[in-house]
Design an enzyme around this catalytic site. Structure first.
Site, PDB file in Angstrom:
ATOM      1  N   ASN A 126      -4.680  -1.387 -11.030  1.00 29.73           N
ATOM      2  CA  ASN A 126      -3.583  -1.446 -11.859  1.00 29.73           C
ATOM      3  C   ASN A 126      -2.566  -2.785 -12.168  1.00 29.73           C
ATOM      4  OD1 ASN A 126      -4.316   0.679 -13.409  1.00 29.73           O
ATOM      5  ND2 ASN A 126      -3.672   1.763 -11.548  1.00 29.73           N
ATOM      6  N   ASP A 138      -7.503   7.831  -0.692  1.00 30.58           N
ATOM      7  CA  ASP A 138      -5.385   7.173  -1.921  1.00 30.58           C
ATOM      8  C   ASP A 138      -5.217   8.926  -1.822  1.00 30.58           C
ATOM      9  OD1 ASP A 138      -4.803   6.430  -4.384  1.00 30.58           O
ATOM     10  OD2 ASP A 138      -3.704   8.524  -3.654  1.00 30.58           O
ATOM     11  N   VAL A 158       2.813   0.725  -5.969  1.00 28.92           N
ATOM     12  CA  VAL A 158       2.765  -0.215  -5.017  1.00 28.92           C
ATOM     13  C   VAL A 158       2.268  -1.666  -4.830  1.00 28.92           C
ATOM     14  CG1 VAL A 158       2.505  -0.475  -2.471  1.00 28.92           C
ATOM     15  CG2 VAL A 158       1.670   1.468  -4.033  1.00 28.92           C
ATOM     16  N   HIS A 170      -4.587  -4.300  -4.651  1.00 30.19           N
ATOM     17  CA  HIS A 170      -5.191  -2.996  -4.071  1.00 30.19           C
ATOM     18  C   HIS A 170      -6.353  -2.435  -5.748  1.00 30.19           C
ATOM     19  CE1 HIS A 170      -1.985  -0.850  -6.060  1.00 30.19           C
ATOM     20  NE2 HIS A 170      -2.369  -0.202  -6.392  1.00 30.19           N
TER      21      HIS A 170
HETATM   22  P1  5GP Z   1      -1.260   2.343  -8.378  1.00 32.76           P
HETATM   23  O1  5GP Z   1      -0.637   2.825  -8.559  1.00 32.76           O
HETATM   24  O2  5GP Z   1      -0.285   0.990  -7.890  1.00 32.76           O
HETATM   25  O3  5GP Z   1      -1.589   1.399  -8.390  1.00 32.76           O
HETATM   26  O4  5GP Z   1      -1.759   2.709  -7.008  1.00 32.76           O
HETATM   27  C1  5GP Z   1      -1.088   3.294  -5.556  1.00 32.76           C
HETATM   28  C2  5GP Z   1      -2.128   4.273  -4.757  1.00 32.76           C
HETATM   29  O5  5GP Z   1      -1.224   4.451  -4.227  1.00 32.76           O
HETATM   30  C3  5GP Z   1      -1.951   5.256  -5.758  1.00 32.76           C
HETATM   31  O6  5GP Z   1      -3.141   5.875  -5.980  1.00 32.76           O
HETATM   32  C4  5GP Z   1      -1.139   6.645  -4.740  1.00 32.76           C
HETATM   33  O7  5GP Z   1      -1.605   8.256  -5.081  1.00 32.76           O
HETATM   34  C5  5GP Z   1      -1.792   6.047  -3.140  1.00 32.76           C
HETATM   35  N1  5GP Z   1      -0.284   5.535  -2.582  1.00 32.76           N
HETATM   36  C6  5GP Z   1       0.734   6.629  -2.166  1.00 32.76           C
HETATM   37  N2  5GP Z   1       1.188   6.326  -1.367  1.00 32.76           N
HETATM   38  C7  5GP Z   1       0.602   6.113  -0.104  1.00 32.76           C
HETATM   39  C8  5GP Z   1      -0.302   6.808   0.521  1.00 32.76           C
HETATM   40  O8  5GP Z   1       1.438   6.620   1.447  1.00 32.76           O
HETATM   41  N3  5GP Z   1      -1.371   6.970   1.711  1.00 32.76           N
HETATM   42  C9  5GP Z   1      -2.085   6.394   0.909  1.00 32.76           C
HETATM   43  N4  5GP Z   1      -2.751   5.756   1.602  1.00 32.76           N
HETATM   44  N5  5GP Z   1      -1.930   6.042  -0.306  1.00 32.76           N
HETATM   45  C10 5GP Z   1      -0.940   6.138  -0.984  1.00 32.76           C
END
Ligand code: 5GP
Length: 112
Positions: A85, A28, A94, A98
């Protein structure tokens, strides 16, 4: 195309720690624990809410991949947390399914 679809396609950089036919795992970019890895299916499911019976094996594969990564990252003995999530109230940012693998420190409960 989501950010994770671009990463899977190799069109956006990521620190990849695992890849097989069904999924990738990346670190992340904004880690919330010493180990914070995202296990992402190549199939573009939005989240668990949009998964169907045909995805049962794939979802199991993501869990077992996370378990294997916990071992290789050295956090299996102390324990870790797996998080999915889902949607707005779930804190999903996103829209591509995941699994968060978090470890290397003690987690609090309840989550924020
Ligand atoms: P969510 O909030 O959808 O459960 O998790 C999305 C995750 O993607 C977040 O923890 C965020 O930090 C991570 N994330 C967002 N943009 C990027 C990116 O460009 N690269 C990586 N490796 N992680 C990302």
């Amino acid at each position: 195309m989501t950010l994770f679809a671009k990463i899977i396609a190799g069109e956006f950089p990521a620190d990849k720690v695992h890849e097989d036919e069904q999924c990738i795992a990346i670190r992340d970019i904004n880690p919330q624990a010493p180990v914070h890895i995202l296990v992402i299916p190549k199939k573009p499911l939005v989240n668990v809410a949009s998964a169907a019976a045909e995805d049962e094996k794939l979802l199991g594969h993501l869990m077992l991949t996370a378990k294997a990564l916990a071992i290789s990252e050295g956090i299996a003995e102390t324990g870790y947390r797996l998080v999915l999530n889902v949607g707005r109230h779930g804190g999903q940012s996103v829209d591509h399914l995941h699994v968060h693998l978090l470890g290397g420190r003690a987690m609090g409960w309840p989550p924020g």
